[in-house]
Each structure stands twice: as C-alpha cells, then as structure tokens.
Motif scaffolding. Sequence first.
Motif, PDB file in Angstrom:
ATOM      1  N   UNK A 141       0.857  -1.194   0.000  1.00 52.55           N
ATOM      2  CA  UNK A 141       0.000   0.000   0.000  1.00 52.55           C
ATOM      3  C   UNK A 141       0.891   1.242   0.000  1.00 52.55           C
ATOM      4  N   UNK A 142       0.690   2.081  -0.997  1.00 55.04           N
ATOM      5  CA  UNK A 142       1.510   3.291  -1.110  1.00 55.04           C
ATOM      6  C   UNK A 142       2.831   3.050  -1.818  1.00 55.04           C
ATOM      7  N   UNK A 143       3.043   1.850  -2.336  1.00 53.20           N
ATOM      8  CA  UNK A 143       4.307   1.534  -3.005  1.00 53.20           C
ATOM      9  C   UNK A 143       4.453   2.208  -4.359  1.00 53.20           C
ATOM     10  N   UNK A 144       3.352   2.592  -4.962  1.00 51.44           N
ATOM     11  CA  UNK A 144       3.401   3.121  -6.322  1.00 51.44           C
ATOM     12  C   UNK A 144       3.826   4.578  -6.439  1.00 51.44           C
ATOM     13  N   UNK A 145       3.622   5.354  -5.362  1.00 47.57           N
ATOM     14  CA  UNK A 145       3.886   6.805  -5.479  1.00 47.57           C
ATOM     15  C   UNK A 145       5.318   7.120  -5.918  1.00 47.57           C
ATOM     16  N   UNK A 146       6.311   6.625  -5.180  1.00 44.19           N
ATOM     17  CA  UNK A 146       7.685   7.001  -5.567  1.00 44.19           C
ATOM     18  C   UNK A 146       8.061   6.488  -6.952  1.00 44.19           C
ATOM     19  N   UNK A 147       7.540   5.335  -7.315  1.00 50.02           N
ATOM     20  CA  UNK A 147       7.884   4.773  -8.619  1.00 50.02           C
ATOM     21  C   UNK A 147       7.395   5.704  -9.729  1.00 50.02           C
ATOM     22  N   UNK A 148       6.187   6.228  -9.560  1.00 47.95           N
ATOM     23  CA  UNK A 148       5.676   7.129 -10.598  1.00 47.95           C
ATOM     24  C   UNK A 148       6.431   8.456 -10.606  1.00 47.95           C
ATOM     25  N   UNK A 149       6.949   8.877  -9.467  1.00 50.20           N
ATOM     26  CA  UNK A 149       7.811  10.069  -9.451  1.00 50.20           C
ATOM     27  C   UNK A 149       8.993   9.835 -10.401  1.00 50.20           C
ATOM     28  N   UNK A 150       9.543   8.644 -10.350  1.00 47.58           N
ATOM     29  CA  UNK A 150      10.670   8.322 -11.233  1.00 47.58           C
ATOM     30  C   UNK A 150      10.266   8.302 -12.691  1.00 47.58           C
ATOM     31  N   UNK A 151       9.071   7.772 -12.965  1.00 46.13           N
ATOM     32  CA  UNK A 151       8.580   7.804 -14.349  1.00 46.13           C
ATOM     33  C   UNK A 151       8.417   9.259 -14.779  1.00 46.13           C
ATOM     34  N   UNK A 152       7.956  10.100 -13.860  1.00 49.76           N
ATOM     35  CA  UNK A 152       7.799  11.533 -14.156  1.00 49.76           C
ATOM     36  C   UNK A 152       9.130  12.172 -14.538  1.00 49.76           C
ATOM     37  N   UNK A 153      10.191  11.854 -13.788  1.00 51.64           N
ATOM     38  CA  UNK A 153      11.529  12.349 -14.153  1.00 51.64           C
ATOM     39  C   UNK A 153      11.914  11.849 -15.540  1.00 51.64           C
ATOM     40  N   UNK A 154      11.590  10.581 -15.792  1.00 52.48           N
ATOM     41  CA  UNK A 154      11.933   9.992 -17.084  1.00 52.48           C
ATOM     42  C   UNK A 154      11.236  10.742 -18.228  1.00 52.48           C
ATOM     43  N   UNK A 155       9.954  11.042 -18.075  1.00 41.89           N
ATOM     44  CA  UNK A 155       9.224  11.785 -19.127  1.00 41.89           C
ATOM     45  C   UNK A 155       9.885  13.139 -19.349  1.00 41.89           C
ATOM     46  N   UNK A 156      10.225  13.791 -18.243  1.00 39.83           N
ATOM     47  CA  UNK A 156      10.807  15.133 -18.348  1.00 39.83           C
ATOM     48  C   UNK A 156      12.172  15.097 -19.024  1.00 39.83           C
ATOM     49  N   UNK A 157      12.999  14.155 -18.586  1.00 41.73           N
ATOM     50  CA  UNK A 157      14.364  14.101 -19.117  1.00 41.73           C
ATOM     51  C   UNK A 157      14.364  13.659 -20.576  1.00 41.73           C
ATOM     52  N   UNK A 158      13.445  12.770 -20.919  1.00 44.59           N
ATOM     53  CA  UNK A 158      13.384  12.320 -22.311  1.00 44.59           C
ATOM     54  C   UNK A 158      12.550  13.263 -23.170  1.00 44.59           C
ATOM     55  N   UNK A 159      12.017  14.308 -22.533  1.00 46.47           N
ATOM     56  CA  UNK A 159      11.229  15.343 -23.226  1.00 46.47           C
ATOM     57  C   UNK A 159      10.060  14.756 -24.003  1.00 46.47           C
TER      58      UNK A 159
END
Lengths: 328, 322
Positions: free
Chosen positions: B116-134
Amino acid sequence: MGVRDLSCSLAMAEALGEEMERDETIFVLGEDLVAHGGIFGQFRGLPKRFPDRIIDTPISETSIVGAGVGAALTGMRPLIDMHFADFITTAMDEIVNQMAKIRYMFGGQAKLPLVLWAPDGGGIHAAAQHSQCLESWVVHTPGLKVVTPYEPADVKGLLKAALRDDDPVIFFQHKRLFNWTGPVSEEEEILIPLGKACVKRPGKDITILTYSRMTYECLEAARELAKNGIEAEVIDLRTLSPLDFDLIIKSVKKTQHAMVVHEACVTGGFGAEIAARISEELFEVLKAPVVRVGAKDVPMPFSPVMEKFVLPQVEDILAGVDKVLKRT
Amino acid sequence: MNISNEEKIALFKKMIEIRLFEEKTETLYHEELVPGFVHLSIGQEASTVGSCSALQPDDYIISTHRGHAHILAKGAEPKYMFAELFGRTTGYCKGKGGSMHIADFSKGILGANGVVGGGFPIMVGAGFSFKLRKTKQVGMVFFGDGASNRGTFHEAVNMAAVFDLPIVFVCENNMYASTSPAEKMVSGGSIAGRAHAYGIPGYITDGSNVLDVRAAVQEAVDRAREGKGPTIVETETYRYKGHFEGDKQKYRTQDEIHTYRMNRDPIDRFQTQLIEEEILTEEAATAIWDEIRASIEADAQYGLDSPLPEPEDALNDLFVNP
C-alpha cells in the motif's frame, strides 16, 4: 595509453562522467549533489558538465530510491545517491519489495538498469547512524547485485560495468577509501565484469577472503605474516552478488585454510555465508574450521577509542589467522 | 468537455467488462480455482474507467493490490489476466505475480503493487523519465484512502510538485482502508484537500459518475501534459465486496452496502442515462451485457485451459544478466 594515480573519489567521478557522456539516459538523483559535487566530492565537476542530469532532490530517501525504480522502468539509467549507506533503512521497501522484485514478479517483462550508490563504513568517528556496513541485508535479497570495491581502478571499472548492466546494482563504496589512491588506466573502455574476484596477493598457507576497506587491513596482515614465513593469499571479492565462488574454491583447495574478514559486524554477516558454503563444498579439503573476523556486535560507538576497539584491526586479523592455523 | 456517443458507449462497455471480470473472478475464487488473495473492486468501475479514459496509450499507470480494474481499463487483455490469476504460464507474469502483481509494460501498466503506497515514488521516477526524455507522457497513480496516510504519498506529492512532474494522483476513496473507516483515519476532512499543502490543485469528484470523473481527471491530465505539474483527484466511491474475498466485514452493515448498490451503482446510473439520452436502447444495452459476458466466459476458460508452469520455472526471470 598510460596509467596515473587517482583517488577512489576521482575514479568514481571519472567513470560516471565518461558513462554520462556515452549514454544520455544516465542521470543522478540525490541530496546535495550540485553545490559541492556531492557531500564527499564524488560528483566533482559533473553538475557543470551535465546541468540537467545531476538533480538535487528534497530530503526524501524513500521517494528518491523509488524514483530510481520508476525511471529505470521507463527508459532511463539512474544512479541514485544514497548520501550514506545507513539511510537505505528509510527506503527498504523500495529496495527489497520493489527494486529487487519487479522484474521477477512481473515475469521478466521489465528491466531495471539502476545503480544505488551507497557510501558505507566506519572509522571516521561518525557514530552509530553514519558508519554501518549493511551489505548482508541486500545480499540476502534475491534480485539485487552487490558491489563492494577496494582499489580505485576497480571503482572505475566496476561502476562503468554497473551503469551498463540491465539489473539493479547496490554499489557500496567505503568512506575511508575516498582518498585512497592507486593506479588507474587512462583508457576509457576498461570494464570490470561483476562477479569476478581478484587475488591481491598470492600465497599458499591460508586464504583470506575480504572486500572493500578491509582489503587494506588484510594486506597489512599478510605482510606481517610473511615475516614469520606464513604466506597468506588475499582475495578481494569485489562483488558479493554475483559471488565468484570458483576463485574461492580454487584458492581454498590450494591453501586448505580459509578465513573471511569484513568490517560489518560478525553475526549474520556475509562472512557467515561464505564460511558455510566453504564448509559445505570443501569440507574434505579444509584442515581447520573457517574463521570470521568482523566488527564486534554493537552499534558503532562515537569515541575514537571505542570505535577502534569495535572495528576489526590488523591484530584481529592476525589473531584470526592464528586461530585457523592452530587448529591444523 | 465533449464526449462523443461512441466514446460514452466505450466507457459503458469497459465498466461492464470490469464488473463481469470481477464477478467471474469471485465465482472462480470460491470454486478454489484462484489461489491466494483476491481483492475485488466491484462498485468502483466509474472511478477507474473515467480516470483511465483520459489517458493516451503511451501514458503510464501504476496500480494497487486492488488492481484488476485499473489494468483492464488501461487496455490489458482479460484472458492473460485470468491466466495469471490461475498461476498459468500464459499469464501476464507467467504465474509469478498473481492477482496482486499483474503488469503489462507494453500498455503502459507499471503493475499492480502489493505494498500500500508503493506506487507513489515509482511514478515520481517515471515523471523524471518523461521530463528528461522530453516526451509528453503522463503518469497516473491509483491509490486508496488508506495509502494517503503513508509517508510515500507525502514525499512523492511534494517531489512531484517541486519538479512540476506530469503526474495525476487518483485517490479512489472507497471509505475503508481494509477494515478502518476513512473518516476515522484521514485527518483534514479530505484527501484532495491535502493538495493545498503542496500548492497543487485537488479535486473531489463523484466516483459513481463516470463522466464526472472523466471531466476532473481530464483537466488534471491536460495540466500535467502542458508541463504545469501534478494534481490530486479524489473520487468518492464504494466497494461492494470485502477488503479481500472472505472478509467478514464486521466494520460495516449489509444495509450500508445495499443502499449504495441500489442508489449509486455506477453502471446502473450510466445505463439509465444512456437510455434516457437515447444513445442506447434497453435491447442494445442487454445485448452489450450478453456479448461481454460471453467473451469473459471464454477468457476465463482460456486461463483454465492454459498450462501450469514447470516448478523449475521459478528460477527464471530474476536477472537480465544472471
């Protein structure tokens, strides 16, 4: 190509810089990286070279490590700076339940190219919460690779290999080795494969298995032993998972005596695992039980007098060797 | 927001697919064909379908232990999900995941997560990935009222806000965290209200109305895609079944469940609306139910007919480079 002397710290920065140049999906996430190039200077020069790819975060270790997992799952190759290895405690769910398991529990759909860089170790008077060696916790978790280098050249070669690996790697680097200097080739493409140990000093009388900072103490001890005609073979394991057990077998078959030395406390340490495996697989060869040398089983005390007593010293290693050889 | 009639029917069909998938799972669980734990989300379909319908195929979601609906709504195929529930080789995870860990990375599904609550940080990382890969991708984290009390929620929302990460946090508030009522466990009155502490928008929406959910989530998704950062959307919803199959549910009354089911069922409500708006006839609606029921039956059968793994398969898939 020549060779020059580099510290472990500079070897790390050089490896990371070269790999970031080569692969633009590599980026670094952690606390206090930009202003001073990391709290140990380990990222010196890199924030300027890669301004968007060295990212200072809030103090949120759980999310930093979890973000590493998410970024790795979506096309990036993050290096996560743990600040101090002790703080992996604040991200154990992300390491143990997520990072180590996501590929496996989703049936191999995902790859997780991630390096969790964790400076560990005592001897700098940083007391109980900034001095630990916690490698056995992560070695105990299937799905993680664990690297514990000693020489600057190994720091460089292993970090480059770890950054190119498609699996999660916990990369422990001992704080008391940051300024440890040694020869490093000027050639860029020097990669040291994970899972290969290295004989630091050949010998015929006893095999001393060690890694990270304790390699130094073990080599000191070996020099002392040589004065009395005992030739110890010192092996730097370099990576604990995968473990180069073939080299261990080869060496122990030759010396018929083995001991394990690590800075982590003895009970439940990685030495117990190695000792058990040697006993299981080489019982007939051994002339004496495998002895473990590690820190005493207490949290790291602050006062340098007590700290030195708790950490394994050259004398402790010599006493350990004595214990093995006396049983013969 | 304009939604075409075709899309309304697609939303209707997806909700029915999820309902029938879950009901079939329930039946098979009680026939002892589904090993382990099963957490059903019957009653929450509008929240899930409304949310996922605002996403593009290359956007990402991360789900929870109660995750079948999210995964179906993002486009996973029921037959491979059933196979996974039965622990078969044809399952999404070759039988290594089960109900709580189904993923289809090819569809942007980063998996159901058992913590429970395990997904939040993982999606933060996906968010960085979207930003860095533009890219213009968006990540959506599904969570419940219970997970809003994990530290991971607060760390991740703060970090997403600080870096303007393209993430939509969808809280499906089904009123109970396992056995604990949200009103006793969540401070501050609402979960969406916590958004204000992080300087981002937070909306509450009627989780039994698929179009309301869609409208609120679409706004959040658009905002994320435009680079304006994260949003929290709280959908007020209700699960008809226990926390897990077999839950004795001493924490609530049968009356309460009955009242929700009679008055606020998301599929009943939407069906009535579609018929009233003459988008569908009664007969057409019945035909849709029948068609999806038949297809779910066939999908379940596919799973049951699929081979079990060899025991030694347990040793595969740990590392890319062992």
